[in-house]
Design a protein around this motif. Structure first.
Motif, PDB file in Angstrom:
ATOM      1  N   LEU A   3      54.936  46.273  20.518  1.00 31.11           N
ATOM      2  CA  LEU A   3      53.566  46.275  19.732  1.00 31.11           C
ATOM      3  C   LEU A   3      52.367  46.137  20.419  1.00 31.11           C
ATOM      4  CD1 LEU A   3      53.221  46.622  16.451  1.00 31.11           C
ATOM      5  CD2 LEU A   3      53.506  44.193  16.266  1.00 31.11           C
ATOM      6  N   ALA A   4      52.355  45.020  21.237  1.00 33.00           N
ATOM      7  CA  ALA A   4      51.109  44.813  22.186  1.00 33.00           C
ATOM      8  C   ALA A   4      50.899  46.047  22.715  1.00 33.00           C
ATOM      9  CB  ALA A   4      51.579  43.548  23.092  1.00 33.00           C
ATOM     10  N   VAL A   5      51.744  46.710  23.372  1.00 32.90           N
ATOM     11  CA  VAL A   5      51.438  47.977  24.304  1.00 32.90           C
ATOM     12  C   VAL A   5      50.866  48.914  23.272  1.00 32.90           C
ATOM     13  CG1 VAL A   5      52.560  49.842  25.530  1.00 32.90           C
ATOM     14  CG2 VAL A   5      53.337  47.615  25.879  1.00 32.90           C
ATOM     15  N   LEU A   6      51.253  49.188  22.329  1.00 33.17           N
ATOM     16  CA  LEU A   6      50.931  50.051  21.267  1.00 33.17           C
ATOM     17  C   LEU A   6      49.408  49.701  20.828  1.00 33.17           C
ATOM     18  CD1 LEU A   6      53.748  51.007  18.466  1.00 33.17           C
ATOM     19  CD2 LEU A   6      52.715  52.374  20.373  1.00 33.17           C
ATOM     20  N   ILE A   7      49.180  48.571  20.655  1.00 23.97           N
ATOM     21  CA  ILE A   7      47.814  48.017  20.076  1.00 23.97           C
ATOM     22  C   ILE A   7      46.935  48.232  21.199  1.00 23.97           C
ATOM     23  CG2 ILE A   7      46.475  46.003  19.378  1.00 23.97           C
ATOM     24  CD1 ILE A   7      49.068  44.999  18.113  1.00 23.97           C
ATOM     25  N   ARG A   8      47.293  47.795  22.389  1.00 24.18           N
ATOM     26  CA  ARG A   8      46.195  48.449  23.474  1.00 24.18           C
ATOM     27  C   ARG A   8      46.077  49.746  23.770  1.00 24.18           C
ATOM     28  NH1 ARG A   8      48.996  44.516  26.279  1.00 24.18           N
ATOM     29  NH2 ARG A   8      50.484  46.114  27.547  1.00 24.18           N
ATOM     30  N   LYS A   9      47.182  50.437  23.360  1.00 22.05           N
ATOM     31  CA  LYS A   9      46.986  52.095  23.525  1.00 22.05           C
ATOM     32  C   LYS A   9      46.184  52.709  22.629  1.00 22.05           C
ATOM     33  CE  LYS A   9      50.028  56.120  23.434  1.00 22.05           C
ATOM     34  NZ  LYS A   9      51.314  56.754  23.028  1.00 22.05           N
ATOM     35  N   HIS A  10      46.289  52.333  21.305  1.00 28.57           N
ATOM     36  CA  HIS A  10      45.561  52.791  20.160  1.00 28.57           C
ATOM     37  C   HIS A  10      44.215  52.105  19.757  1.00 28.57           C
ATOM     38  CE1 HIS A  10      48.689  55.480  19.574  1.00 28.57           C
ATOM     39  NE2 HIS A  10      49.695  54.721  19.530  1.00 28.57           N
ATOM     40  N   HIS A  11      44.302  50.793  19.379  1.00 30.19           N
ATOM     41  CA  HIS A  11      43.335  50.012  18.913  1.00 30.19           C
ATOM     42  C   HIS A  11      42.066  49.553  19.863  1.00 30.19           C
ATOM     43  CE1 HIS A  11      46.248  49.807  15.764  1.00 30.19           C
ATOM     44  NE2 HIS A  11      45.352  49.932  15.034  1.00 30.19           N
ATOM     45  N   LYS A  12      42.497  49.060  20.786  1.00 31.30           N
ATOM     46  CA  LYS A  12      41.742  48.373  21.671  1.00 31.30           C
ATOM     47  C   LYS A  12      40.917  49.443  22.495  1.00 31.30           C
ATOM     48  CE  LYS A  12      42.919  44.390  20.731  1.00 31.30           C
ATOM     49  NZ  LYS A  12      43.536  43.168  20.633  1.00 31.30           N
ATOM     50  N   LYS A  13      41.033  50.608  22.489  1.00 32.88           N
ATOM     51  CA  LYS A  13      40.339  51.872  23.536  1.00 32.88           C
ATOM     52  C   LYS A  13      39.259  52.306  22.472  1.00 32.88           C
ATOM     53  CE  LYS A  13      43.377  52.667  27.127  1.00 32.88           C
ATOM     54  NZ  LYS A  13      44.506  53.337  27.538  1.00 32.88           N
ATOM     55  N   GLN A  14      39.211  51.932  21.127  1.00 34.32           N
ATOM     56  CA  GLN A  14      38.207  52.587  20.434  1.00 34.32           C
ATOM     57  C   GLN A  14      36.920  51.934  20.922  1.00 34.32           C
ATOM     58  OE1 GLN A  14      39.963  53.292  15.833  1.00 34.32           O
ATOM     59  NE2 GLN A  14      40.555  51.257  16.541  1.00 34.32           N
ATOM     60  N   LYS A  15      35.965  52.827  20.168  1.00 40.99           N
ATOM     61  CA  LYS A  15      34.376  52.473  20.590  1.00 40.99           C
ATOM     62  C   LYS A  15      33.738  52.103  19.159  1.00 40.99           C
ATOM     63  CE  LYS A  15      33.891  54.125  25.046  1.00 40.99           C
ATOM     64  NZ  LYS A  15      34.839  55.681  25.235  1.00 40.99           N
ATOM     65  N   ASN A  16      32.569  51.423  19.325  1.00 43.54           N
ATOM     66  CA  ASN A  16      31.691  51.197  18.217  1.00 43.54           C
ATOM     67  C   ASN A  16      32.289  50.699  16.953  1.00 43.54           C
ATOM     68  OD1 ASN A  16      29.821  52.413  19.688  1.00 43.54           O
ATOM     69  ND2 ASN A  16      30.110  54.496  18.718  1.00 43.54           N
ATOM     70  N   ARG A  17      33.395  49.860  17.249  1.00 41.95           N
ATOM     71  CA  ARG A  17      34.204  49.099  15.925  1.00 41.95           C
ATOM     72  C   ARG A  17      33.473  48.292  15.153  1.00 41.95           C
ATOM     73  NH1 ARG A  17      39.361  46.735  17.517  1.00 41.95           N
ATOM     74  NH2 ARG A  17      40.100  47.214  15.672  1.00 41.95           N
ATOM     75  N   PRO A  18      33.621  48.229  13.849  1.00 36.90           N
ATOM     76  CA  PRO A  18      32.772  47.160  13.238  1.00 36.90           C
ATOM     77  C   PRO A  18      33.135  45.719  13.555  1.00 36.90           C
ATOM     78  CG  PRO A  18      33.790  48.732  11.485  1.00 36.90           C
ATOM     79  CD  PRO A  18      34.320  48.981  13.055  1.00 36.90           C
ATOM     80  N   VAL A  19      32.302  44.845  13.702  1.00 33.03           N
ATOM     81  CA  VAL A  19      32.556  43.496  14.138  1.00 33.03           C
ATOM     82  C   VAL A  19      33.493  42.667  12.986  1.00 33.03           C
ATOM     83  CG1 VAL A  19      31.383  41.150  14.152  1.00 33.03           C
ATOM     84  CG2 VAL A  19      30.277  43.211  15.063  1.00 33.03           C
ATOM     85  N   ASN A  20      33.352  43.179  11.862  1.00 30.65           N
ATOM     86  CA  ASN A  20      34.368  42.506  10.973  1.00 30.65           C
ATOM     87  C   ASN A  20      35.721  43.015  10.786  1.00 30.65           C
ATOM     88  OD1 ASN A  20      32.678  40.600   9.946  1.00 30.65           O
ATOM     89  ND2 ASN A  20      31.544  41.833   8.598  1.00 30.65           N
ATOM     90  N   MET A  21      36.120  43.872  11.940  1.00 30.74           N
ATOM     91  CA  MET A  21      37.536  44.318  12.195  1.00 30.74           C
ATOM     92  C   MET A  21      38.053  43.187  12.958  1.00 30.74           C
ATOM     93  SD  MET A  21      38.884  46.964  10.649  1.00 30.74           S
ATOM     94  CE  MET A  21      40.454  46.908  11.654  1.00 30.74           C
ATOM     95  N   ASP A  22      37.207  41.979  13.187  1.00 29.36           N
ATOM     96  CA  ASP A  22      37.962  41.017  14.158  1.00 29.36           C
ATOM     97  C   ASP A  22      39.055  40.328  13.352  1.00 29.36           C
ATOM     98  OD1 ASP A  22      36.178  41.296  15.970  1.00 29.36           O
ATOM     99  OD2 ASP A  22      35.169  39.324  15.614  1.00 29.36           O
ATOM    100  N   TYR A  23      38.777  39.963  12.132  1.00 29.44           N
ATOM    101  CA  TYR A  23      40.015  39.333  11.251  1.00 29.44           C
ATOM    102  C   TYR A  23      41.349  40.074  11.343  1.00 29.44           C
ATOM    103  CZ  TYR A  23      43.029  37.848   7.469  1.00 29.44           C
ATOM    104  OH  TYR A  23      44.265  37.605   6.848  1.00 29.44           O
TER     105      TYR A  23
END
Ligand code: BJ8
Length: 430
Positions: free
Chosen positions: A25-45
């Motif tokens: 799961l951690a690999v998937l999150i790095r591959k998909h989510h963490k590479k996005q740009k200009n994300r809203p700050v309130n995605m933090d939660y």
């Protein structure tokens, strides 16, 4: 052993499998989510929940059970979470969007079963999912045949209850659905030792519908150009809502929407204005099924809406007048759920109308119809969706896929589709 490992072990989780699951799961999150740009700050939660998928929330449920509360799991949005909350219970969506437990499932189920069913059942028999382990009860439903038959097997592995879902939308079905919900209420009362009253049911419905309204607000924000949030993030938010505590989750979506509305006013988005806009319609994309969204958005498009149970089908209907008595309110709940245009209904023209309406409202360039392999209801409906879209000159890409990891073929098809949408745009602008 960490505190969480101790907790998982006490729930009967297979720690070795679970460890592999979390690493994947951690690999998937790095591959998909963490590479996005200009994300809203309130995605933090939501990111913090993603990074701790089986820790804090499971611990809350353990505490809840220690106080005498029940946890009820289900695989379908036809199951009224409101009734579970009314008896002081917590509800958790157990559908899974990963092929991690496929082999475990295939020991019991035919290989040519829809991947969502295999995953959901597989996570039970593999003992890799703490949410399944902690559920006092799993509630099934008679939607598609694959699920019905899976539940016949599930009874041998977990305490299970089955709600019969009507197949046609008429008055008789409405009465029948109401009686099914009334019986379910009695079952929950016996299990929890708590009564459903007009007051606690009213409060629960308001709580659940507060969440639905917040999700409606989120999807409304996605109508803007440029889109203020990626489709991948929006999808993930809806997926995480299947497990999170309702009030906290609702507050967090509203916080995110405050930021998105500000972004819209300032013209800030996750893409340039004018990026190609796509609606995805079809089988639900359960956690962590992120592949298609990720491909579309890495190819320069943006997913602006999902016509799905992890999307508009979940939250579009609200109760219309709750009435005074418990029975009145339950009738209203049955009405609300009769408005879910799942492909298990026949003839289900309402879903075709929904897809056309959403395509217009979200001003999409094209629609991707997404059906899981061996999902007969959605694969069959692809034909009539295709006809309806053709009449409206809305381009369609039909995809039938499983939970496999390979992006190659899918990536090529999406890129070609986006290229077609681009050419259509240029022709329109000439
Ligand atoms: S209300 S869509 S959540 S049944 S994908 S298991 S239909 S073969 S998930 Fe569903 Fe409820 Fe309907 Fe929604 Fe069967 Fe198709 Fe698999 Fe499906």
């Amino acid at each position: 052993m960490t505190e969480y490992e101790q907790m998982w072990q006490e729930l009967g989780v297979d720690l070795e499998k679970h460890d592999r699951l979390l690493r994947g799961l951690a690999v998937l999150i790095r591959k998909h989510h963490k590479k996005q740009k200009n994300r809203p700050v309130n995605m933090d939660y939501f990111d913090s929940v993603l990074d701790d998928p089986h820790g804090h929330r499971v611990k809350e449920m353990v505490e809840h059970r220690k106080q005498g509360g029940i946890v009820v799991g289900s695989y379908c949005i036809f199951i009224p979470e409101d009734l579970v909350l009314a008896v002081g219970g917590q509800h958790v969506g157990l559908c899974a969007g990963s092929n991690f437990a496929e082999q475990d499932a295939e020991y019991y189920l035919p290989r040519n079963t829809c991947p969502l069913i295999k995953a959901s059942f597989g996570f039970k028999v593999s003992k890799a999912c703490p949410y399944t382990q902690i559920s006092d009860l799993i509630v099934g439903e008679t939607t598609c045949d694959g699920k019905k038959k899976m539940f016949e097997e599930l009874v041998h592995h977990h305490q299970t209850y089955l709600i019969e879902v009507p197949q046609k939308k008429n008055e008789r079905s409405r009465e029948f659905f109401t009686s099914e919900f009334l019986e379910f209420k009695t079952f929950l009362e016996n299990l929890s030792g708590k009564r459903v009253t007009a007051d606690n049911l009213q409060q629960s419905i308001e709580l659940v519908e507060g969440k639905f309204k917040a999700l409606q607000r989120l999807f409304n924000c996605r109508k803007a150009d440029p889109a203020p949030v990626s489709g991948l993030d929006a999808l993930t938010v809806v997926q995480l809502g299947m497990q999170d505590e309702v009030k906290r989750f609702t507050d967090q979506i509203n916080l995110l929407c405050d930021e998105l509305e500000k972004r819209i006013a300032e013209g800030v988005g996750v893409t340039q204005k004018g990026a190609l806009r796509v609606l995805i319609a079809g089988s639900p994309m359960s956690f962590p099924n992120w592949r298609l969204h990720s491909i579309v958005e890495k190819s320069g498009g943006v997913v602006v809406c999902e016509e799905s149970c992890i999307g508009t089908r979940l939250f579009s209907n609200l109760c219309d007048g709750l009435g005074e008595t418990v029975e009145d309110k339950i009738r209203s709940l049955a009405d609300r759920h009769m408005g879910i245009n799942c492909a298990c209904f026949t003839p289900n023209q309402e879903r075709v109308d929904d897809v056309l309406r959403l395509a217009r409202e979200f001003q999409v360039d094209g629609v991707i119809h997404y059906a899981l392999q061996f999902c007969h209801p959605y694969n069959n409906e692809a034909g009539k969706i295709k006809r309806a879209l053709r009449e409206e000159n809305i381009p369609l890409l039909e995809i039938q896929t499983d939970y496999g990891d390979g992006d190659g073929q899918l990536g090529l098809r999406v890129e070609t589709f986006l290229q077609l949408l681009k050419e259509n745009r240029s022709e329109e602008n000439e």
